[in-house]
Design an enzyme around this catalytic site. Structure first.
Site, short mmCIF file in Angstrom:
data_model
loop_
_atom_site.label_atom_id
_atom_site.label_comp_id
_atom_site.label_asym_id
_atom_site.label_seq_id
_atom_site.Cartn_x
_atom_site.Cartn_y
_atom_site.Cartn_z
N SER A 141 0.83 -1.21 0.00
CA SER A 141 0.00 0.00 0.00
C SER A 141 0.87 1.26 0.00
CB SER A 141 -0.88 -0.01 1.25
OG SER A 141 -1.45 1.26 1.47
N TYR A 165 -2.24 5.38 -4.01
CA TYR A 165 -3.29 6.35 -3.70
C TYR A 165 -2.86 7.64 -4.37
CZ TYR A 165 -5.82 3.65 -0.15
OH TYR A 165 -6.60 2.72 0.51
N THR A 191 -5.82 2.49 -6.84
CA THR A 191 -7.09 2.31 -6.13
C THR A 191 -8.00 3.51 -6.40
OG1 THR A 191 -6.07 0.94 -4.44
CG2 THR A 191 -8.13 2.01 -3.83
N LYS A 273 -8.27 -0.67 -9.20
CA LYS A 273 -8.92 -1.44 -8.12
C LYS A 273 -10.10 -0.65 -7.57
CE LYS A 273 -7.70 -3.33 -3.52
NZ LYS A 273 -8.16 -2.39 -2.50
N HIS A 297 -13.36 -2.48 -1.49
CA HIS A 297 -12.44 -2.08 -0.43
C HIS A 297 -12.83 -2.74 0.90
CE1 HIS A 297 -9.28 1.21 0.02
NE2 HIS A 297 -9.37 0.79 1.26
C1 FNR Z 1 -7.57 -2.08 3.28
N1 FNR Z 1 -7.65 -1.96 1.90
C2 FNR Z 1 -6.79 -1.12 1.24
N2 FNR Z 1 -6.84 -1.01 -0.12
C3 FNR Z 1 -5.96 -0.25 -0.79
O1 FNR Z 1 -6.03 -0.17 -2.01
N3 FNR Z 1 -5.01 0.46 -0.09
C4 FNR Z 1 -4.90 0.42 1.25
O2 FNR Z 1 -4.03 1.04 1.84
C5 FNR Z 1 -5.84 -0.37 1.96
N4 FNR Z 1 -5.81 -0.43 3.31
C6 FNR Z 1 -6.65 -1.29 3.99
C7 FNR Z 1 -6.55 -1.39 5.37
C8 FNR Z 1 -7.34 -2.31 6.04
C9 FNR Z 1 -7.19 -2.44 7.53
C10 FNR Z 1 -8.24 -3.13 5.33
C11 FNR Z 1 -9.09 -4.16 6.03
C12 FNR Z 1 -8.36 -3.00 3.97
C13 FNR Z 1 -8.60 -2.78 1.12
C14 FNR Z 1 -7.97 -4.12 0.73
O3 FNR Z 1 -7.01 -3.96 -0.26
C15 FNR Z 1 -9.04 -5.08 0.20
O4 FNR Z 1 -9.75 -4.47 -0.84
C16 FNR Z 1 -10.01 -5.51 1.30
O5 FNR Z 1 -9.30 -5.84 2.47
C17 FNR Z 1 -10.85 -6.68 0.86
O6 FNR Z 1 -11.84 -6.98 1.80
P1 FNR Z 1 -11.68 -8.19 2.86
O7 FNR Z 1 -11.68 -9.45 2.06
O8 FNR Z 1 -10.40 -7.97 3.57
O9 FNR Z 1 -12.86 -8.06 3.76
#
Ligand code: FNR
Length: 402
Positions: A141, A165, A191, A273, A297
């Site tokens: 990330s 980002y 993203t 994404k 997300h």
């Molecule tokens: C994320 N996700 C996320 N996505 C992204 O593009 N950049 C990021 O920095 C983050 N940070 C992040 C932090 C936390 C704590 C979570 C739980 C999620 C989203 C991640 O990439 C992904 O899309 C989700 O975690 C998918 O959902 P589930 O399967 O984890 O519930």
């Protein structure tokens, strides 16, 4: 004499055999050992919760608003059922695939999850090492606790991608992308669903957001473009650096035309994404994206949004094979991945489950979580009568009658 097994090469880790993984665990049991890292994902989460301060727990577990989208993500999988086939000789199985010229051992990546420093002292370095051991790409990330370069070093020759980002400063975005390119990252994941953070009730209730405490800003604080914009370096005046970050993190102005800017700044494959609408998938392809990731997300952005799996078939149809479609949000077990793959995803990304592994037991926690997931996926597919990913399609599933 049998030849010794070849040492695993990064990016071509040994094919995960569910039976071997299962026997390893059972044999440990004969010797009186319980798995140090819980096999049951809900128990893994419970162990992680015991170890984490409540605000870090809620940061991971929480979603936008009421949490309805998180629930929709999980429920989406319940609406599909696999219809196993018999006597199909599945002794030789291969779950490998090629993505952007990279050979992956399984249709799995570790999703970008920011601020891993609030979960374990080794933060993204632990995740990076565990991913490299499995040969599974780690998507780092932008909002990480360790830098692009530190993670590249930890991951060695293992596959890694960088998630961007795209905030208010185009030069900063371009700088991060070129750092990733120099550090050997194999793709850029842009993203789209987070031009600003969603309304996350649990974080607001504490109130807690790690970034305002300076966590998750390593890639900003180490970036020459970011640093050049500050009167004093972040080491001398962290408060001013955090405030500057807060002023540039969000960008609600981005449009499809802006993708061309990134395309000009990198020769790496560019994935977008956060796609859930078929028309957005078509726009992404038209804008030159090399792949689309269906994701909401993890339900953290729009409360009440469509469950990710419910969005997958429409996106697959709109893309019509022009580029690969990847998937995340709600994948917890092998069967979930099998269903997403059958509905047209080329690979899935694991999110919260590996994060709970990290919080529970650092690198070992991620390693074992991933090994169990791959073992489960292997057995689910094999026992359903499949020996390769090419055999999966929507006709392998039926809608749940209940
Ligand atoms: C994320 N996700 C996320 N996505 C992204 O593009 N950049 C990021 O920095 C983050 N940070 C992040 C932090 C936390 C704590 C979570 C739980 C999620 C989203 C991640 O990439 C992904 O899309 C989700 O975690 C998918 O959902 P589930 O399967 O984890 O519930």
């Amino acid at each position: 004499m049998a030849e010794p097994p070849a040492a695993p090469q990064p990016g071509s880790a040994p094919r995960a055999s569910g039976r071997e993984r299962m026997m390893e665990i059972f044999k440990g049991g004969l010797a009186g050992a319980k798995p140090a890292v819980p096999v049951i994902v809900e128990e893994l989460e419970r162990l992680a919760r015991e170890k984490l301060p409540p605000q870090a727990c809620d940061y991971v577990a929480g979603g936008a608003g009421s949490g309805a989208t998180m629930l929709a993500n999980l429920r989406g999988f319940e609406r599909w059922r696999i219809v196993p086939r018999m006597l199909r000789d599945v002794a030789q199985r291969d779950w490998g695939l090629e993505l952007f010229g990279q050979r992956l051992p399984a249709p799995l990546l570790l999703a970008p999850v920011g601020v891993q420093g609030i979960l374990h002292p080794d933060a993204e370095l632990a995740t990076a090492r565990a991913a490299a051991a499995a040969g599974v790409p780690f998507v780092l990330s932008t909002a990480a606790s360790r830098t692009i370069e530190q993670v590249a070093e930890a991951i060695g020759g293992g596959p890694r991608w960088f998630q961007l980002y795209w905030g208010r400063d185009n030069n900063l975005a371009a700088s991060m992308v070129s750092r990733a390119e120099r550090a050997g990252y194999g793709a850029i994941v842009l993203t789209l669903d987070t031009p600003t953070l969603g309304w996350r009730e649990r974080d607001l209730a504490h109130p807690y957001i790690p970034f305002l405490e300076g966590d998750g800003l390593a890639n900003y604080f180490s970036d020459p473009v970011f640093r050049a914009a500050l009167a004093q370096p972040p080491e001398q005046n962290p408060r001013a650096a955090i405030e500057y970050w807060a002023s540039i993190f969000t960008n609600l102005r981005l449009g499809w035309n802006d993708i061309a800017f990134l395309r000009r700044h990198t020769r790496l494959p560019l994935l977008v994404k956060g796609i859930v609408h078929p028309d957005d998938a078509s726009s992404a392809v038209a804008a030159g994206a090399d792949a689309v990731i269906v994701s909401n997300h993890g339900g953290r952005q729009v409360d009440g949004a469509i469950g990710a799996l419910d969005a997958l078939p429409g996106v697959v149809q709109a893309v019509a094979g022009a580029v690969p479609v990847l998937f995340d949000s709600g994948v917890r077990r092998g069967a979930d991945a099998a269903k997403a793959l059958a509905l047209g995803a080329k690979a899935v990304l694991l999110g919260r489950p590996y994060v709970w592994g990290l919080a529970a037991a650092g690198e070992q926690g991620v390693r074992e979580m991933v090994a169990n997931f791959l073992g489960d996926l292997d057995l689910t597919l094999a026992l359903s009568g499949f020996a390769s990913l090419a055999e999966l399609n929507p006709s392998c599933l039926v809608r749940d009658a209940g």
